[in-house]
Design a protein around this motif. Sequence first.
Motif, mmCIF file in Angstrom:
data_model
loop_
_atom_site.group_PDB
_atom_site.id
_atom_site.type_symbol
_atom_site.label_atom_id
_atom_site.label_comp_id
_atom_site.label_asym_id
_atom_site.label_seq_id
_atom_site.Cartn_x
_atom_site.Cartn_y
_atom_site.Cartn_z
ATOM 1 N N GLY A 14 0.778 -1.236 0.000
ATOM 2 C CA GLY A 14 0.000 0.000 0.000
ATOM 3 C C GLY A 14 0.803 1.276 0.000
ATOM 4 N N ARG A 15 2.043 1.207 -0.432
ATOM 5 C CA ARG A 15 2.872 2.411 -0.532
ATOM 6 C C ARG A 15 3.968 2.157 -1.564
ATOM 7 N NH1 ARG A 15 7.719 1.460 1.572
ATOM 8 N NH2 ARG A 15 7.955 -0.069 3.237
ATOM 9 N N PRO A 16 4.535 3.223 -2.113
ATOM 10 C CA PRO A 16 5.627 3.036 -3.066
ATOM 11 C C PRO A 16 6.863 2.444 -2.369
ATOM 12 C CG PRO A 16 4.833 5.316 -3.095
ATOM 13 C CD PRO A 16 4.168 4.629 -1.959
ATOM 14 N N VAL A 17 7.630 1.706 -3.120
ATOM 15 C CA VAL A 17 8.886 1.153 -2.600
ATOM 16 C C VAL A 17 9.922 2.262 -2.615
ATOM 17 C CG1 VAL A 17 10.722 -0.503 -3.082
ATOM 18 C CG2 VAL A 17 8.339 -1.179 -3.379
ATOM 19 N N LEU A 18 10.564 2.478 -1.484
ATOM 20 C CA LEU A 18 11.583 3.519 -1.381
ATOM 21 C C LEU A 18 12.844 3.098 -2.123
ATOM 22 C CD1 LEU A 18 11.134 4.337 2.417
ATOM 23 C CD2 LEU A 18 10.108 5.511 0.455
ATOM 24 N N ALA A 19 13.617 4.064 -2.564
ATOM 25 C CA ALA A 19 14.825 3.786 -3.353
ATOM 26 C C ALA A 19 15.802 2.887 -2.599
ATOM 27 C CB ALA A 19 15.501 5.087 -3.756
ATOM 28 N N ASP A 20 15.925 3.085 -1.280
ATOM 29 C CA ASP A 20 16.865 2.259 -0.523
ATOM 30 C C ASP A 20 16.322 0.848 -0.256
ATOM 31 O OD1 ASP A 20 14.961 3.283 1.251
ATOM 32 O OD2 ASP A 20 16.357 3.251 2.947
ATOM 33 N N GLU A 21 15.024 0.628 -0.439
ATOM 34 C CA GLU A 21 14.422 -0.705 -0.280
ATOM 35 C C GLU A 21 14.500 -1.531 -1.564
ATOM 36 O OE1 GLU A 21 10.707 -0.293 2.740
ATOM 37 O OE2 GLU A 21 10.479 0.701 0.788
#
Length: 194
Positions: A14-21
């Motif tokens: 339910g949220r965008p994947v962060l760049a560091d993830e």
Amino acid sequence: MPLATAEDVAARIGRPVLADEQPRINAFLRDVTGLIEDYCGRDMARRTNQLITLYAEGGCVLTVPARYQTFLTVAGVLEDGQEVTGWTFNGRELIREAGWGESAVTLTASWGYEVVPDSITALACSEVIRWLALTPGVGRERVGEVEVEFSAPSSAQTLSPATRTSLTPYRRSRLGSLTLRREGPSLSVRGWPA
């Protein structure tokens, strides 16, 4: 090719994947793909125009390993580097009336699902989400009365029992079936001679 994408995981959390993830999620997707394919005994993701080398031991039939049989199509066959003609493919075996000899046979083939079934994508995503939620070195956590169970760091990266159960329809059976018949008179439902 993974059975799901980082976007599939993002849609489920339910949220965008962060760049560091992103690197960790991509690694987990490759890991879970390998675990699912190994557990099921077959390649699920589509491989196109790949080479499969088999070793013939004579005879007219050359069996393709079950791992490659999911929607397998064979485009060409080489034996000792030379193109082979006069073969047929029945979905599991290459048959050649002239025989195969005792040499390496290389297939140019494509196999796996064109579109990965939604249920497999969902299972892959659920495993990745479960792995993301675990703290390295912690096998299990409980909130009520605070309980933490520690384990080896890599032990969390296995398929859960629920996922294994859900993969049953996709799993290749290792054994064939055997029909048993009892010798003697036929018996009725009550066990009396018919």
